[in-house]
Design a protein around this motif. Structure first.
Motif, PDB file in Angstrom:
ATOM      1  N   UNK A 174      66.020  56.168  39.578  1.00  0.00           N
ATOM      2  CA  UNK A 174      65.802  55.556  38.362  1.00  0.00           C
ATOM      3  C   UNK A 174      65.007  56.938  37.423  1.00  0.00           C
ATOM      4  N   UNK A 175      64.915  57.932  38.035  1.00  0.00           N
ATOM      5  CA  UNK A 175      63.850  59.189  36.799  1.00  0.00           C
ATOM      6  C   UNK A 175      62.633  59.689  37.307  1.00  0.00           C
ATOM      7  N   UNK A 176      61.815  58.917  37.562  1.00  0.00           N
ATOM      8  CA  UNK A 176      60.198  59.140  37.518  1.00  0.00           C
ATOM      9  C   UNK A 176      59.929  58.764  39.277  1.00  0.00           C
ATOM     10  N   UNK A 177      59.133  60.025  39.263  1.00  0.00           N
ATOM     11  CA  UNK A 177      58.387  59.376  40.438  1.00  0.00           C
ATOM     12  C   UNK A 177      56.776  59.497  41.086  1.00  0.00           C
ATOM     13  N   UNK A 178      55.811  58.792  41.349  1.00  0.00           N
ATOM     14  CA  UNK A 178      54.168  58.492  41.653  1.00  0.00           C
ATOM     15  C   UNK A 178      54.404  59.539  42.794  1.00  0.00           C
ATOM     16  N   UNK A 179      53.253  60.615  42.331  1.00  0.00           N
ATOM     17  CA  UNK A 179      52.785  61.491  43.766  1.00  0.00           C
ATOM     18  C   UNK A 179      51.271  60.337  43.393  1.00  0.00           C
ATOM     19  N   UNK A 180      50.848  60.971  44.988  1.00  0.00           N
ATOM     20  CA  UNK A 180      49.260  61.661  45.443  1.00  0.00           C
ATOM     21  C   UNK A 180      49.163  62.468  46.270  1.00  0.00           C
ATOM     22  N   UNK A 181      48.627  63.163  45.762  1.00  0.00           N
ATOM     23  CA  UNK A 181      47.846  64.350  46.466  1.00  0.00           C
ATOM     24  C   UNK A 181      46.632  64.276  47.011  1.00  0.00           C
ATOM     25  N   UNK A 182      45.974  64.600  47.205  1.00  0.00           N
ATOM     26  CA  UNK A 182      43.986  65.042  48.073  1.00  0.00           C
ATOM     27  C   UNK A 182      43.643  66.429  47.227  1.00  0.00           C
ATOM     28  N   UNK A 184      51.474  50.487  42.092  1.00  0.00           N
ATOM     29  CA  UNK A 184      51.275  50.436  40.459  1.00  0.00           C
ATOM     30  C   UNK A 184      51.700  49.610  39.565  1.00  0.00           C
ATOM     31  N   UNK A 185      50.988  49.130  38.486  1.00  0.00           N
ATOM     32  CA  UNK A 185      50.924  47.668  38.076  1.00  0.00           C
ATOM     33  C   UNK A 185      51.266  48.856  36.074  1.00  0.00           C
ATOM     34  N   UNK A 186      52.170  48.942  36.583  1.00  0.00           N
ATOM     35  CA  UNK A 186      52.255  50.071  34.834  1.00  0.00           C
ATOM     36  C   UNK A 186      52.743  48.943  33.713  1.00  0.00           C
ATOM     37  N   UNK A 187      52.442  49.459  32.177  1.00  0.00           N
ATOM     38  CA  UNK A 187      53.043  48.676  31.771  1.00  0.00           C
ATOM     39  C   UNK A 187      54.163  49.678  30.321  1.00  0.00           C
ATOM     40  N   UNK A 188      54.216  50.775  31.418  1.00  0.00           N
ATOM     41  CA  UNK A 188      55.117  51.390  30.802  1.00  0.00           C
ATOM     42  C   UNK A 188      55.936  51.905  31.460  1.00  0.00           C
ATOM     43  N   UNK A 189      56.495  50.957  32.240  1.00  0.00           N
ATOM     44  CA  UNK A 189      57.564  51.288  33.742  1.00  0.00           C
ATOM     45  C   UNK A 189      58.638  50.006  32.744  1.00  0.00           C
ATOM     46  N   UNK A 190      59.846  50.443  32.492  1.00  0.00           N
ATOM     47  CA  UNK A 190      60.655  49.921  32.203  1.00  0.00           C
ATOM     48  C   UNK A 190      62.055  49.514  33.151  1.00  0.00           C
ATOM     49  N   UNK A 191      61.840  50.542  34.328  1.00  0.00           N
ATOM     50  CA  UNK A 191      62.606  49.801  35.104  1.00  0.00           C
ATOM     51  C   UNK A 191      61.963  50.136  36.301  1.00  0.00           C
ATOM     52  N   UNK A 192      62.869  50.204  37.781  1.00  0.00           N
ATOM     53  CA  UNK A 192      62.994  51.008  39.333  1.00  0.00           C
ATOM     54  C   UNK A 192      64.649  50.624  39.706  1.00  0.00           C
ATOM     55  N   UNK A 193      64.498  51.520  40.819  1.00  0.00           N
ATOM     56  CA  UNK A 193      65.300  51.717  41.506  1.00  0.00           C
ATOM     57  C   UNK A 193      65.482  50.582  42.983  1.00  0.00           C
ATOM     58  N   UNK A 194      66.774  50.642  42.902  1.00  0.00           N
ATOM     59  CA  UNK A 194      66.336  49.289  44.038  1.00  0.00           C
ATOM     60  C   UNK A 194      65.199  49.933  46.102  1.00  0.00           C
ATOM     61  N   UNK A 195      65.431  50.822  45.306  1.00  0.00           N
ATOM     62  CA  UNK A 195      64.416  51.288  47.030  1.00  0.00           C
ATOM     63  C   UNK A 195      63.475  51.430  46.698  1.00  0.00           C
ATOM     64  N   UNK A 226      62.483  63.020  39.567  1.00  0.00           N
ATOM     65  CA  UNK A 226      63.238  62.636  40.710  1.00  0.00           C
ATOM     66  C   UNK A 226      63.586  61.260  40.840  1.00  0.00           C
ATOM     67  N   UNK A 227      64.129  61.301  41.727  1.00  0.00           N
ATOM     68  CA  UNK A 227      64.668  59.700  42.164  1.00  0.00           C
ATOM     69  C   UNK A 227      65.471  59.298  41.072  1.00  0.00           C
ATOM     70  N   UNK A 248      61.641  53.696  35.827  1.00  0.00           N
ATOM     71  CA  UNK A 248      62.040  54.919  35.100  1.00  0.00           C
ATOM     72  C   UNK A 248      60.474  54.202  33.976  1.00  0.00           C
ATOM     73  N   UNK A 249      60.107  54.855  33.254  1.00  0.00           N
ATOM     74  CA  UNK A 249      58.777  55.414  32.150  1.00  0.00           C
ATOM     75  C   UNK A 249      58.829  55.984  31.395  1.00  0.00           C
TER      76      UNK A 249
END
Length: 135
Positions: free
Chosen positions: A52-60, A106-117, A49-50, A122-123
């Motif tokens: 850039x292609x992917x989004x992080x999700x957080x749920x309880x 998230x400081x993710x070494x697998x992240x290739x990019x991110x959108x402006x918002x 989604x989004x 992009x993971x």
């Protein structure tokens, strides 16, 4: 006649999928305490989604499923969705506050990019040789 002995091979310790900074652990621990004893932890995942292609999700989560990865650090428990493990391997989760907002980062070494918002990323999955180097 010689006897054969079969030794069980020693397993290497598995690297942690994620680590938490002290600020992130403190925030997760505080929110878990406010949610009550029925909460098993904060479940982290990724979804398509989004822009850039992917989004992080957080749920309880109220349970830990069979294939979930559990990261416990400083009294905080983060549960990683098994489908997200290769995308999150080596990630550091932080909690940042400033004058206008507070959020998990998230400081993710697998992240290739991110959108402006800043809402999507992009993971790419972690490579096998990167997994071995983390050990």
């Amino acid at each position: 006649m010689t006897e054969k002995t079969t030794a069980t091979p020693t397993r290497r310790p598995r690297p942690k999928v994620m680590t938490l900074t002290p600020a992130a652990a403190e925030r997760v621990r505080a929110i878990m305490a406010s949610k009550g004893p029925d909460i098993a932890g904060l479940k982290i995942g990724v979804k398509k989604g989004g822009c850039a292609g992917m989004e992080y999700t957080m749920t309880w989560a109220d349970t830990v499923d069979k294939f979930d990865e559990v990261v416990e650090q400083d009294g905080a428990r983060v549960i990683v969705d098994p489908q997200a493990v290769l995308y999150l391997l080596g990630t550091e989760m932080d909690y940042k506050t400033d004058k206008l907002s507070a959020s998990f980062v998230f400081n993710n070494p697998n992240q290739q990019g991110a959108c402006g918002c800043g809402e999507s990323v992009n993971l790419v999955p972690a490579r096998q040789d990167a997994d071995e180097a983390a050990e």
